[in-house]
Structures are given as structure tokens and as C-alpha cells.
Design a protein around this motif. Structure first.
Motif, PDB file in Angstrom:
ATOM      1  N   MET A   1       0.850  -1.172   0.000  1.00  0.00           N
ATOM      2  CA  MET A   1       0.000   0.000   0.000  1.00  0.00           C
ATOM      3  C   MET A   1       0.894   1.233   0.000  1.00  0.00           C
ATOM      4  SD  MET A   1      -2.615  -1.065   3.022  1.00  0.00           S
ATOM      5  CE  MET A   1      -1.438  -2.164   3.792  1.00  0.00           C
ATOM      6  N   GLN A   2       0.389   2.290  -0.589  1.00  0.00           N
ATOM      7  CA  GLN A   2       1.109   3.552  -0.622  1.00  0.00           C
ATOM      8  C   GLN A   2       0.180   4.688  -0.220  1.00  0.00           C
ATOM      9  OE1 GLN A   2       2.749   4.300  -4.528  1.00  0.00           O
ATOM     10  NE2 GLN A   2       4.790   3.863  -3.762  1.00  0.00           N
ATOM     11  N   ILE A   3       0.769   5.680   0.431  1.00  0.00           N
ATOM     12  CA  ILE A   3       0.017   6.889   0.764  1.00  0.00           C
ATOM     13  C   ILE A   3       0.970   8.072   0.716  1.00  0.00           C
ATOM     14  CG2 ILE A   3       0.380   6.675   3.263  1.00  0.00           C
ATOM     15  CD1 ILE A   3      -2.513   7.838   3.587  1.00  0.00           C
ATOM     16  N   GLN A   4       0.452   9.232   0.346  1.00  0.00           N
ATOM     17  CA  GLN A   4       1.266  10.441   0.388  1.00  0.00           C
ATOM     18  C   GLN A   4       1.551  10.778   1.847  1.00  0.00           C
ATOM     19  OE1 GLN A   4      -0.982  13.449  -1.650  1.00  0.00           O
ATOM     20  NE2 GLN A   4      -0.261  12.801  -3.666  1.00  0.00           N
ATOM     21  N   ARG A   5       2.773  11.118   2.127  1.00  0.00           N
ATOM     22  CA  ARG A   5       3.183  11.444   3.489  1.00  0.00           C
ATOM     23  C   ARG A   5       2.333  12.580   4.055  1.00  0.00           C
ATOM     24  NH1 ARG A   5       6.755  15.198   4.996  1.00  0.00           N
ATOM     25  NH2 ARG A   5       7.625  15.023   7.085  1.00  0.00           N
ATOM     26  N   ALA A   6       2.060  13.596   3.244  1.00  0.00           N
ATOM     27  CA  ALA A   6       1.268  14.754   3.700  1.00  0.00           C
ATOM     28  C   ALA A   6      -0.151  14.337   4.085  1.00  0.00           C
ATOM     29  CB  ALA A   6       1.241  15.829   2.620  1.00  0.00           C
TER      30      ALA A   6
ATOM     31  N   GLY B   1      10.619  12.342   1.961  1.00  0.00           N
ATOM     32  CA  GLY B   1      10.025  11.804   0.736  1.00  0.00           C
ATOM     33  C   GLY B   1       8.545  12.098   0.717  1.00  0.00           C
ATOM     34  N   ASP B   2       7.943  11.929  -0.449  1.00  0.00           N
ATOM     35  CA  ASP B   2       6.525  12.253  -0.620  1.00  0.00           C
ATOM     36  C   ASP B   2       5.607  11.062  -0.426  1.00  0.00           C
ATOM     37  OD1 ASP B   2       7.128  14.907  -1.196  1.00  0.00           O
ATOM     38  OD2 ASP B   2       7.372  14.485  -3.332  1.00  0.00           O
ATOM     39  N   MET B   3       6.087   9.868  -0.781  1.00  0.00           N
ATOM     40  CA  MET B   3       5.252   8.667  -0.724  1.00  0.00           C
ATOM     41  C   MET B   3       5.797   7.683   0.317  1.00  0.00           C
ATOM     42  SD  MET B   3       2.806   9.189  -2.832  1.00  0.00           S
ATOM     43  CE  MET B   3       2.030   7.597  -2.992  1.00  0.00           C
ATOM     44  N   ILE B   4       4.881   7.040   1.032  1.00  0.00           N
ATOM     45  CA  ILE B   4       5.241   6.028   2.024  1.00  0.00           C
ATOM     46  C   ILE B   4       4.655   4.698   1.572  1.00  0.00           C
ATOM     47  CG2 ILE B   4       5.028   5.282   4.424  1.00  0.00           C
ATOM     48  CD1 ILE B   4       4.571   8.221   5.180  1.00  0.00           C
ATOM     49  N   ASP B   5       5.509   3.684   1.472  1.00  0.00           N
ATOM     50  CA  ASP B   5       5.058   2.314   1.212  1.00  0.00           C
ATOM     51  C   ASP B   5       4.824   1.651   2.560  1.00  0.00           C
ATOM     52  OD1 ASP B   5       5.200   2.032  -1.678  1.00  0.00           O
ATOM     53  OD2 ASP B   5       7.357   2.293  -1.421  1.00  0.00           O
ATOM     54  N   ILE B   6       3.693   0.991   2.719  1.00  0.00           N
ATOM     55  CA  ILE B   6       3.336   0.371   3.996  1.00  0.00           C
ATOM     56  C   ILE B   6       3.032  -1.101   3.794  1.00  0.00           C
ATOM     57  CG2 ILE B   6       1.712   0.379   5.928  1.00  0.00           C
ATOM     58  CD1 ILE B   6       1.309   3.370   5.417  1.00  0.00           C
ATOM     59  N   GLU B   7       3.634  -1.925   4.641  1.00  0.00           N
ATOM     60  CA  GLU B   7       3.378  -3.366   4.637  1.00  0.00           C
ATOM     61  C   GLU B   7       3.057  -3.804   6.049  1.00  0.00           C
ATOM     62  OE1 GLU B   7       6.725  -5.517   3.175  1.00  0.00           O
ATOM     63  OE2 GLU B   7       6.795  -4.431   1.284  1.00  0.00           O
TER      64      GLU B   7
ATOM     65  N   GLY C   1       1.322 -16.127  12.632  1.00  0.00           N
ATOM     66  CA  GLY C   1       0.815 -17.341  12.012  1.00  0.00           C
ATOM     67  C   GLY C   1      -0.699 -17.412  11.949  1.00  0.00           C
ATOM     68  N   ASP C   2      -1.394 -16.769  12.896  1.00  0.00           N
ATOM     69  CA  ASP C   2      -2.863 -16.819  12.902  1.00  0.00           C
ATOM     70  C   ASP C   2      -3.507 -15.649  12.158  1.00  0.00           C
ATOM     71  OD1 ASP C   2      -2.422 -14.726  14.644  1.00  0.00           O
ATOM     72  OD2 ASP C   2      -3.583 -15.567  16.294  1.00  0.00           O
ATOM     73  N   GLY C   3      -2.693 -14.851  11.454  1.00  0.00           N
ATOM     74  CA  GLY C   3      -3.231 -13.747  10.661  1.00  0.00           C
ATOM     75  C   GLY C   3      -3.382 -12.437  11.413  1.00  0.00           C
ATOM     76  N   THR C   4      -2.986 -12.408  12.674  1.00  0.00           N
ATOM     77  CA  THR C   4      -3.050 -11.182  13.469  1.00  0.00           C
ATOM     78  C   THR C   4      -1.886 -10.269  13.079  1.00  0.00           C
ATOM     79  OG1 THR C   4      -3.971 -12.447  15.302  1.00  0.00           O
ATOM     80  CG2 THR C   4      -3.098 -10.268  15.823  1.00  0.00           C
ATOM     81  N   PRO C   5      -2.134  -8.965  12.864  1.00  0.00           N
ATOM     82  CA  PRO C   5      -1.018  -8.058  12.543  1.00  0.00           C
ATOM     83  C   PRO C   5       0.038  -8.074  13.643  1.00  0.00           C
ATOM     84  CG  PRO C   5      -3.125  -6.964  12.204  1.00  0.00           C
ATOM     85  CD  PRO C   5      -3.412  -8.265  12.896  1.00  0.00           C
ATOM     86  N   ASP C   6       1.305  -8.180  13.237  1.00  0.00           N
ATOM     87  CA  ASP C   6       2.422  -8.237  14.175  1.00  0.00           C
ATOM     88  C   ASP C   6       3.188  -6.920  14.201  1.00  0.00           C
ATOM     89  OD1 ASP C   6       4.334  -9.456  15.943  1.00  0.00           O
ATOM     90  OD2 ASP C   6       5.670  -9.656  14.207  1.00  0.00           O
ATOM     91  N   ARG C   7       3.435  -6.367  13.001  1.00  0.00           N
ATOM     92  CA  ARG C   7       4.115  -5.075  12.912  1.00  0.00           C
ATOM     93  C   ARG C   7       3.800  -4.415  11.573  1.00  0.00           C
ATOM     94  NH1 ARG C   7       8.450  -8.768  12.833  1.00  0.00           N
ATOM     95  NH2 ARG C   7       9.295  -8.981  10.751  1.00  0.00           N
ATOM     96  N   VAL C   8       3.931  -3.099  11.571  1.00  0.00           N
ATOM     97  CA  VAL C   8       3.717  -2.303  10.375  1.00  0.00           C
ATOM     98  C   VAL C   8       5.075  -1.772   9.945  1.00  0.00           C
ATOM     99  CG1 VAL C   8       2.645  -0.212   9.440  1.00  0.00           C
ATOM    100  CG2 VAL C   8       1.372  -1.656  11.042  1.00  0.00           C
ATOM    101  N   THR C   9       5.441  -1.999   8.685  1.00  0.00           N
ATOM    102  CA  THR C   9       6.714  -1.532   8.142  1.00  0.00           C
ATOM    103  C   THR C   9       6.428  -0.418   7.150  1.00  0.00           C
ATOM    104  OG1 THR C   9       7.660  -3.745   8.363  1.00  0.00           O
ATOM    105  CG2 THR C   9       8.812  -2.207   6.915  1.00  0.00           C
ATOM    106  N   MET C  10       7.167   0.699   7.307  1.00  0.00           N
ATOM    107  CA  MET C  10       7.020   1.834   6.408  1.00  0.00           C
ATOM    108  C   MET C  10       8.353   2.106   5.734  1.00  0.00           C
ATOM    109  SD  MET C  10       4.844   4.512   8.637  1.00  0.00           S
ATOM    110  CE  MET C  10       3.148   4.206   8.990  1.00  0.00           C
ATOM    111  N   LEU C  11       8.295   2.337   4.429  1.00  0.00           N
ATOM    112  CA  LEU C  11       9.472   2.652   3.651  1.00  0.00           C
ATOM    113  C   LEU C  11       9.227   3.976   2.947  1.00  0.00           C
ATOM    114  CD1 LEU C  11      12.220   1.902   2.361  1.00  0.00           C
ATOM    115  CD2 LEU C  11      10.924   0.700   0.597  1.00  0.00           C
ATOM    116  N   CYS C  12      10.119   4.932   3.179  1.00  0.00           N
ATOM    117  CA  CYS C  12      10.001   6.255   2.570  1.00  0.00           C
ATOM    118  C   CYS C  12      11.410   6.738   2.258  1.00  0.00           C
ATOM    119  CB  CYS C  12       9.283   7.219   3.501  1.00  0.00           C
ATOM    120  SG  CYS C  12       8.945   8.841   2.787  1.00  0.00           S
TER     121      CYS C  12
END
Length: 136
Positions: free
Chosen positions: A1-6, A72-78, A83-94
Motif C-alpha cells: 500500500m502507498q500513501i502520500q506522506r502529507a 520523501g513524498d510517498m510512504i510504502d506500507i506493509e 501465524g494466525d493472521g493477526t497483525p504483528d508489525r507495520v513496516t514503512m518505507l520512505c
């Protein structure tokens, strides 16, 4: 997923009004294209269409500090899941920066989804709303 930082910063600024300095709950809840906060009295939500697939709970003040520092202007988010599908961490790359945020148990999305935020006829708040609210 991507979103503008602003755009993400604007949404964070809005929902921070739903987190008091003395509140135990200072989390941001990403759910179905919304970013919400709750402080035992009010819930504040901001639309974040670009993150419709993101369903996670993170510390809102930590997230805001990190996003403010990104270059940067855009943030990539993963999202990394357990193992059970529960979110463990959010990684952002900018730009050349990668940050990771721990996620927390989601005890609010069920209730926030019952608000049917997408069915409400919304009115845009004035840009000064946050600073006016801070005066209260």
C-alpha cells in the motif's frame, strides 16, 4: 500500500484531538480506509482511502513522530502478520528510510465498524479546527 506522506500527517493531526495527554489509550486504529482514535469520551476518525487494506493498531504519537521525520513524498506500507493472521508489525518505507512499528491487540475495530462511518454524510471541518479544539 502507498500513501502520500502529507495525507497521512493530516489524518494523524486530526485524530490526535481524540487522544488526551493523560489518556491511557493513545492508539491509532486503521480499519477499512479509516484512521481512528478514542479517548474514553470521543472517537475521532479521518478517511484514509489509500490505506483501505490496512487493519492494525499502533501507538499514534510514535507513528506521528516517525512520519514527521521521514523524507520523501510517498510512504510504502506493509503489514507483517503472525501465524494466525493477526497483525504483528507495520513496516514503512520512505526514501532510504525503513521503520517498523509494533501493533497492539485490536479491541476497537468491531465497535468502530458498527458506527458505519461510510454511511454518514460528512462535513469538512475548517483547517483551524485542531488549533481551536486545543483551546478548549
Amino acid at each position: 500500500m502507498q500513501i502520500q506522506r502529507a495525507k497521512l500527517l493530516d489524518a494523524l493531526k486530526l485524530i490526535l484531538s481524540g487522544c488526551g495527554e493523560d489518556q491511557a489509550f493513545d492508539s491509532a486504529v486503521f480499519h477499512g480506509g479509516w484512521l481512528s482514535s478514542y479517548n474514553d469520551t470521543i472517537s475521532v476518525s479521518a478517511k484514509v482511502e489509500d490505506l483501505k487494506e490496512l487493519n492494525a493498531v499502533v501507538k499514534v504519537k510514535e507513528l506521528q513522530k516517525l512520519v514527521q521525520k521521514l523524507k520523501g513524498d510517498m510512504i510504502d506500507i506493509e503489514v507483517t502478520e503472525t501465524g494466525d493472521g493477526t497483525p504483528d508489525r507495520v513496516t514503512m518505507l520512505c526514501g532510504n528510510t525503513t521503520v517498523q512499528l509494533a501493533t497492539f491487540p485490536d479491541n476497537l475495530s468491531e465497535f468502530l465498524n458498527k458506527l458505519s462511518l461510510d454511511k454518514i454524510q460528512w462535513t469538512d471541518l475548517p483547517k483551524e479546527f485542531g488549533s481551536m479544539l486545543a483551546l478548549c
